[in-house]
Design a protein around this motif. Structure first.
Motif, PDB file in Angstrom:
ATOM      1  N   ASP A 130      -1.739   8.355   1.715  1.00 55.13           N
ATOM      2  CA  ASP A 130      -0.867   7.467   0.935  1.00 55.13           C
ATOM      3  C   ASP A 130      -1.587   6.214   0.446  1.00 55.13           C
ATOM      4  OD1 ASP A 130       1.424   8.975   0.856  1.00 55.13           O
ATOM      5  OD2 ASP A 130       2.359   8.036   2.600  1.00 55.13           O
ATOM      6  N   ASP A 131      -2.477   5.668   1.270  1.00 52.66           N
ATOM      7  CA  ASP A 131      -3.160   4.420   0.894  1.00 52.66           C
ATOM      8  C   ASP A 131      -4.493   4.651   0.189  1.00 52.66           C
ATOM      9  OD1 ASP A 131      -4.630   5.373   3.002  1.00 52.66           O
ATOM     10  OD2 ASP A 131      -4.482   3.568   4.242  1.00 52.66           O
ATOM     11  N   SER A 132      -4.757   5.896  -0.204  1.00 54.37           N
ATOM     12  CA  SER A 132      -6.021   6.210  -0.876  1.00 54.37           C
ATOM     13  C   SER A 132      -6.065   5.560  -2.264  1.00 54.37           C
ATOM     14  CB  SER A 132      -6.178   7.723  -1.034  1.00 54.37           C
ATOM     15  OG  SER A 132      -7.282   8.033  -1.867  1.00 54.37           O
ATOM     16  N   PRO A 133      -7.224   5.061  -2.671  1.00 53.11           N
ATOM     17  CA  PRO A 133      -7.368   4.505  -4.017  1.00 53.11           C
ATOM     18  C   PRO A 133      -7.482   5.585  -5.091  1.00 53.11           C
ATOM     19  CG  PRO A 133      -9.468   4.412  -2.881  1.00 53.11           C
ATOM     20  CD  PRO A 133      -8.464   4.908  -1.870  1.00 53.11           C
ATOM     21  N   ARG A 135      -6.444   8.014  -7.697  1.00 56.11           N
ATOM     22  CA  ARG A 135      -5.255   8.192  -8.528  1.00 56.11           C
ATOM     23  C   ARG A 135      -5.493   9.118  -9.720  1.00 56.11           C
ATOM     24  NH1 ARG A 135      -0.538   6.260  -6.118  1.00 56.11           N
ATOM     25  NH2 ARG A 135      -1.168   4.588  -4.690  1.00 56.11           N
ATOM     26  N   LYS A 192     -10.203  10.910   7.889  1.00 56.73           N
ATOM     27  CA  LYS A 192     -11.035  10.384   6.798  1.00 56.73           C
ATOM     28  C   LYS A 192     -12.442  10.978   6.788  1.00 56.73           C
ATOM     29  CE  LYS A 192      -8.348   6.141   6.411  1.00 56.73           C
ATOM     30  NZ  LYS A 192      -8.340   4.674   6.307  1.00 56.73           N
TER      31      LYS A 192
END
Length: 341
Positions: A130-133, A135, A192
Motif C-alpha cells: 500500500d505504501d509503495s511509491p 504507481r 520487501k
C-alpha cells in the motif's frame, strides 16, 4: 540488473526453444513404435495446495477407467509441457505463448483443451504494498517483480504492460523479473525482498484478505476475458491412445462446466476433500478463496484465437518469424466430445 535477466527479456521464451530442438529429435526417433493396448494411466505433475482440473475430473468420476498417476509437483508451466513433450508425463499445461514456442521449435505436441484463463474472478494481478511509491510502468525500472517462472504468462503480461506504457526495450530490460515460488510470493513482497508480486487465484485472494497491498495492474485489465493456457499431449500419445485422450479431454471439459454450475461452497468443499485425501501434507486454508478456473470457452474447447494472439505477439517482437507456425497445426478439438456451443 543482471545480464542474464536482460537476455531473458530480449529472447522471450528461448529457454523453451533451446530444449525443444532436442525434444523434437527424441520424439521423432520414437515415433515408429506402437502399442496394441491403449494406456489407462496418465502420468502428470500437480500444484501444491491446489486442485487441477484433471484431479477434479477424476474425483467426480468423469475419467471412468482412466487413472491419474501423480509424479510430483511443479511451479513452472513451461517445465510442465516440456516434461510432457519428452514423454516423462502424458500431459502438461502451459501458457499458450509457450505452447506456440515449443511448436515453432518442432516439438511434436498439440494443445487439446484450455484449462485456465482470466476473467473477473480468475486473473493474475501485479501487486505492490500500500505504501509503495510504484504507481506506473515507468516506476518499475530497476525494480524486482516476483513470479512463478520466467518466459511464460506472467512475464508476457509484464512485457505487454511495459510496451503499452511506452517504455523502450532498453528501459524494459531494466525491470527485473525473478522466480519466486507461488506459496512464498506474498511473504517476499511483505518482507520487501521484491517490490512487485504476481499473485493469482486463491493465493491472490488470500493475500487481499490479509490486506496491505494494492494492484498495479491485472492481466484481465490488459486483455479482458480470455483462455490463457492449454493442456498438450504429444502427437505420438494421441495417435497411440485416442480413446484415452478422448476420455481425458472430455472429462476435463465436464469438470470445467461442473465448476461453473455448482455452488461455490460445494466446489470448495470438494477441492478441500481432494487435497486432504491425497495425503501430501498440504495446507488447505487458501482453497476457500477459489472462485474460477477462468476458462473462456464452453468445456475448454479451443477456438484458435487464444493461440493466434501469441503467434501475432511473438512475431511482432521478432521472437518468431511470420509463417513459421500454422495455427491449425497447434491444436485439436478432436478429443473433446462436449458440446462447444
Amino acid at each position: 540488473m543482471t545480464t542474464s535477466t536482460a537476455s531473458s527479456r530480449r529472447q522471450f521464451l528461448t529457454l523453451l526453444g533451446l530444449s525443444a530442438v532436442a525434444v523434437g529429435c527424441s520424439a521423432t526417433a520414437n515415433a515408429g513404435s506402437s502399442g496394441k493396448d491403449q494406456t489407462k494411466t496418465l502420468r502428470y505433475q500437480g500444484w501444491a495446495g491446489q486442485v487441477t482440473l484433471p484431479e477434479l475430473a477424476q474425483d467426480l468420476g468423469y475419467l471412468d477407467d482412466v487413472k491419474l498417476k501423480w509424479v510430483g509437483n511443479t511451479i513452472s508451466s513451461p517445465q510442465d509441457i516440456q516434461t510432457a513433450a519428452t514423454g516423462q508425463t502424458d500431459f502438461g499445461g502451459a501458457f499458450n505463448g509457450a505452447v506456440v514456442k515449443l511448436a515453432v521449435n518442432k516439438a511434436p505436441i498439440k494443445a487439446v483443451i484450455s484449462y485456465y484463463g482470466s476473467d473477473k474472478h480468475a486473473y493474475s494481478g501485479y501487486y505492490v504494498l500500500d505504501d509503495s511509491p510504484i504507481r506506473s510502468a515507468r516506476d518499475l525500472i530497476g525494480k524486482k517483480i516476483g513470479m512463478n517462472t520466467l518466459g511464460a504468462h506472467s512475464e508476457a503480461m509484464l512485457d505487454i504492460y511495459l510496451q503499452r506504457a511506452g517504455l523502450s526495450r532498453a528501459e524494459a530490460d531494466k525491470v527485473e523479473p525473478l522466480v519466486v515460488p507461488p506459496v512464498n510470493t506474498e511473504q517476499s513482497l511483505r518482507q520487501k525482498q521484491i517490490e512487485v508480486a504476481v499473485l493469482g487465484g486463491i493465493l491472490r485472494d488470500k493475500a487481499l484478505a490479509t490486506g496491505g497491498i494494492r494492484p498495479l495492474f491485472t492481466d484481465h485489465q490488459l486483455l479482458g476475458a480470455f483462455s490463457a493456457g492449454t493442456y498438450v499431449m504429444t502427437d505420438r500419445f494421441q495417435k497411440q491412445n485416442p480413446g484415452t485422450a478422448r476420455t481425458f479431454v472430455t472429462a476435463v471439459g465436464r469438470a470445467i462446466e461442473w465448476s461453473r454450475s455448482t455452488p461455490h461452497e460445494e466446489v470448495v468443499a470438494r477441492m478441500t476433500d481432494i487435497v486432504r485425501k491425497r495425503g501430501r501434507n498440504e495446507d488447505t486454508t487458501a482453497l476457500r478463496y477459489w472462485k474460477s478456473y477462468g476458462v473462456a470457452e464452453t468445456a475448454g474447447r479451443i477456438t484458435g484465437k487464444e493461440l493466434q494472439l501469441w503467434i501475432d505477439w511473438l512475431t511482432e517482437r521478432g521472437d518468431i518469424t511470420k509463417g513459421q507456425v500454422t495455427l491449425s497445426d497447434l491444436y485439436t478439438n478432436e478429443f473433446n466430445t462436449n458440446n462447444g456451443s
